[in-house]
Design an enzyme around this catalytic site. Structure first.
Site, PDB file in Angstrom:
ATOM      1  N   ASP A 120      28.823  61.312  38.503  1.00  0.00           N
ATOM      2  CA  ASP A 120      30.224  61.599  38.833  1.00  0.00           C
ATOM      3  C   ASP A 120      30.400  63.050  39.268  1.00  0.00           C
ATOM      4  O   ASP A 120      31.306  63.366  40.034  1.00  0.00           O
ATOM      5  CB  ASP A 120      31.122  61.371  37.607  1.00  0.00           C
ATOM      6  CG  ASP A 120      31.141  59.927  37.156  1.00  0.00           C
ATOM      7  OD1 ASP A 120      30.505  59.098  37.813  1.00  0.00           O
ATOM      8  OD2 ASP A 120      31.797  59.635  36.136  1.00  0.00           O
ATOM      9  N   ASP A 200      35.324  63.376  43.115  1.00  0.00           N
ATOM     10  CA  ASP A 200      34.205  63.118  42.211  1.00  0.00           C
ATOM     11  C   ASP A 200      33.030  62.763  43.115  1.00  0.00           C
ATOM     12  O   ASP A 200      33.199  62.055  44.128  1.00  0.00           O
ATOM     13  CB  ASP A 200      34.487  61.922  41.287  1.00  0.00           C
ATOM     14  CG  ASP A 200      35.279  62.304  40.037  1.00  0.00           C
ATOM     15  OD1 ASP A 200      35.854  63.407  39.999  1.00  0.00           O
ATOM     16  OD2 ASP A 200      35.333  61.471  39.109  1.00  0.00           O
ATOM     17  N   HIS A 249      35.167  55.748  42.255  1.00  0.00           N
ATOM     18  CA  HIS A 249      33.710  55.717  42.328  1.00  0.00           C
ATOM     19  C   HIS A 249      33.256  54.479  43.095  1.00  0.00           C
ATOM     20  O   HIS A 249      33.565  53.354  42.730  1.00  0.00           O
ATOM     21  CB  HIS A 249      33.050  55.782  40.945  1.00  0.00           C
ATOM     22  CG  HIS A 249      33.493  56.996  40.176  1.00  0.00           C
ATOM     23  ND1 HIS A 249      33.353  57.115  38.831  1.00  0.00           N
ATOM     24  CD2 HIS A 249      34.079  58.161  40.605  1.00  0.00           C
ATOM     25  CE1 HIS A 249      33.851  58.295  38.436  1.00  0.00           C
ATOM     26  NE2 HIS A 249      34.286  58.935  39.505  1.00  0.00           N
ATOM     27  N   ASP A 251      30.274  53.325  43.522  1.00  0.00           N
ATOM     28  CA  ASP A 251      28.991  52.695  43.164  1.00  0.00           C
ATOM     29  C   ASP A 251      29.112  51.404  42.357  1.00  0.00           C
ATOM     30  O   ASP A 251      28.139  50.950  41.765  1.00  0.00           O
ATOM     31  CB  ASP A 251      28.036  53.702  42.502  1.00  0.00           C
ATOM     32  CG  ASP A 251      28.635  54.450  41.334  1.00  0.00           C
ATOM     33  OD1 ASP A 251      29.822  54.246  41.040  1.00  0.00           O
ATOM     34  OD2 ASP A 251      27.910  55.249  40.712  1.00  0.00           O
ATOM     35  N   CYS A 351      25.555  55.391  37.292  1.00  0.00           N
ATOM     36  CA  CYS A 351      26.445  56.472  36.828  1.00  0.00           C
ATOM     37  C   CYS A 351      25.719  57.431  35.885  1.00  0.00           C
ATOM     38  O   CYS A 351      25.980  58.635  35.893  1.00  0.00           O
ATOM     39  CB  CYS A 351      27.625  55.898  36.061  1.00  0.00           C
ATOM     40  SG  CYS A 351      28.759  54.933  37.039  1.00  0.00           S
TER      41      CYS A 351
HETATM   42  N1  ABU Z   1      32.424  54.795  37.239  1.00  0.00           N
HETATM   43  C1  ABU Z   1      32.181  53.563  37.854  1.00  0.00           C
HETATM   44  C2  ABU Z   1      33.292  52.569  37.518  1.00  0.00           C
HETATM   45  C3  ABU Z   1      33.861  51.931  38.674  1.00  0.00           C
HETATM   46  C4  ABU Z   1      34.534  50.622  38.341  1.00  0.00           C
HETATM   47  O1  ABU Z   1      35.458  50.592  37.525  1.00  0.00           O
HETATM   48  O2  ABU Z   1      34.155  49.588  38.881  1.00  0.00           O
END
Ligand code: ABU
Length: 366
Positions: A120, A200, A249, A251, A351
């Site tokens: 992050d 981030d 995010h 990913d 992450c």
């Molecule tokens: N930090 C990744 C979380 C993203 C999501 O809530 O899918």
């Protein structure tokens, strides 16, 4: 797919050097969960956390995470670190800090969060480590846990590029944002304004010369423009938007696995940008046993928050059996590990890590 290698020359191999998500991994940072502190239930938590998790923040907000949760997650992080060491990868860890200590700026006071998710906070672009300014007051000083490590990488020849920290004062947060109305006239709404630079690092994803980024609950236009301007002309930064109504995010939305192969979250990716037209697109199966772990900070698509060790081997949470089966069918070699107790902190293996060095060259894949 044969990439166009772009004549990037390094006389000696740098300690920090990574261009994409799939070149062979040589050095990685694995987060630590000790000292983690639960954020308070305020407007930023309400905007970004799943509704079902409100009770957790109301009960524990401002206090350290329950001891048992920390112990179990720490054991899994240590397991991940041990596995990678065994596979010959150099593993580095941030400092363990007490994030429950209160701190102040001229405008507000807060406590910290954790040093569990290096992804992050940092992004490696070639030989440069970009340090994100972050967008939550609880994460304002998170980079400090990595300070010794960053100074060491800098001493050893890396470029280290910390973004300017926003004041995070009242102008930084939207007065009109409403969690229940994620779109207004078809336009996605965010709890942060464009008043100052915010991003981030986990909203960016690297494909060699091309880097994709989404605007999100923690990344604004100025943040994207700051990265674009500072990483320079060797890279093209493309802003993308998917159907995640509360993005934070990228990913758990798109996951590059190898040149020409991308794993997608089919709930949020209805259409990929045209640049992927010659790529194999692998739609991920539904996450397994979605709610058997408490997902306080995230969606259940943590299932695809996986880490590639190279173009074949990929570390996956062991209970994500549908994904493990699908990856095998697609010709990958999934390495399952126990990581379910880490999920409640808001991430999985991607992450929890930062790839510092991968063996490979700067190339174009589009
Ligand atoms: N930090 C990744 C979380 C993203 C999501 O809530 O899918």
């Amino acid at each position: 797919m044969s990439p166009k290698v772009a004549g990037h020359k390094t006389a000696t191999r740098q300690i920090v050097c990574s261009y994409n998500e799939w070149d062979p991994l040589e050095e990685v940072v694995v987060g630590v969960v000790e000292g983690a502190t639960v954020p308070p239930w305020d407007w930023i938590a309400k905007a970004t956390m799943p509704d079902h998790a409100a009770w957790f923040f109301k009960k524990h907000g401002g206090k350290p995470f329950p001891k048992k949760m920390i112990e179990k997650a720490a054991e899994e992080l240590n397991g991940l670190a041990a596995l990678m060491k065994k596979l010959g990868i150099t593993v580095r860890r941030p400092e363990k800090m007490d994030f429950s200590k209160e701190y102040r700026t001229p405008w507000w006071k807060s406590r910290g969060l954790y040093a569990a998710m290096p992804r992050d906070v940092f992004m490696v672009v070639g030989e440069t480590i970009v340090e994100a300014p972050m967008a939550w007051r609880t994460r304002y000083f998170e980079g400090q846990a990595y300070r010794e490590l960053m100074v060491e990488y800098f001493r050893d020849g890396a470029k280290w590029l910390p973004a300017p920290k926003p004041s995070m004062d009242k102008h930084f947060y939207s007065k009109t944002y409403d969690t229940d109305t994620p779109y207004v006239k078809g336009k996605k709404q965010f709890p942060i304004t464009n008043h100052e630079i915010a991003f981030d690092a986990a909203d960016f994803v690297r494909f060699g010369r091309d880097i994709l980024v989404q605007k999100s609950h923690v990344t604004n236009e100025l943040g994207i423009e700051w990265v674009r301007r500072h990483i320079g002309p060797d890279y093209r930064v493309h802003e993308v938007e998917f159907d995640d109504p509360h993005p934070m995010h990228i990913d758990t939305t798109i996951v590059p696995l190898a040149p020409g192969k991308i794993l997608i979250n089919p709930s949020w990716v209805k259409k990929l940008p045209g640049m992927f037209k010659s790529w194999d697109v692998l739609p991920a199966p539904e996450p397994a046993n979605s709610f058997d772990s408490a997902l306080y900070f995230s969606s259940d698509w943590l299932s695809i928050n996986i880490l590639s060790l190279d173009e074949k081997r990929v570390i996956v949470e062991e209970k994500e059996e549908p994904l493990i089966r699908a990856l095998k069918q697609w010709g990958f070699e999934p390495i399952p590990i126990a990581f379910r107790n880490f999920y409640p902190f808001g991430g999985s293996v991607h992450c929890a890590t930062l790839d510092v060095r991968r063996r490979g060259e700067l190339a174009s894949y589009f």
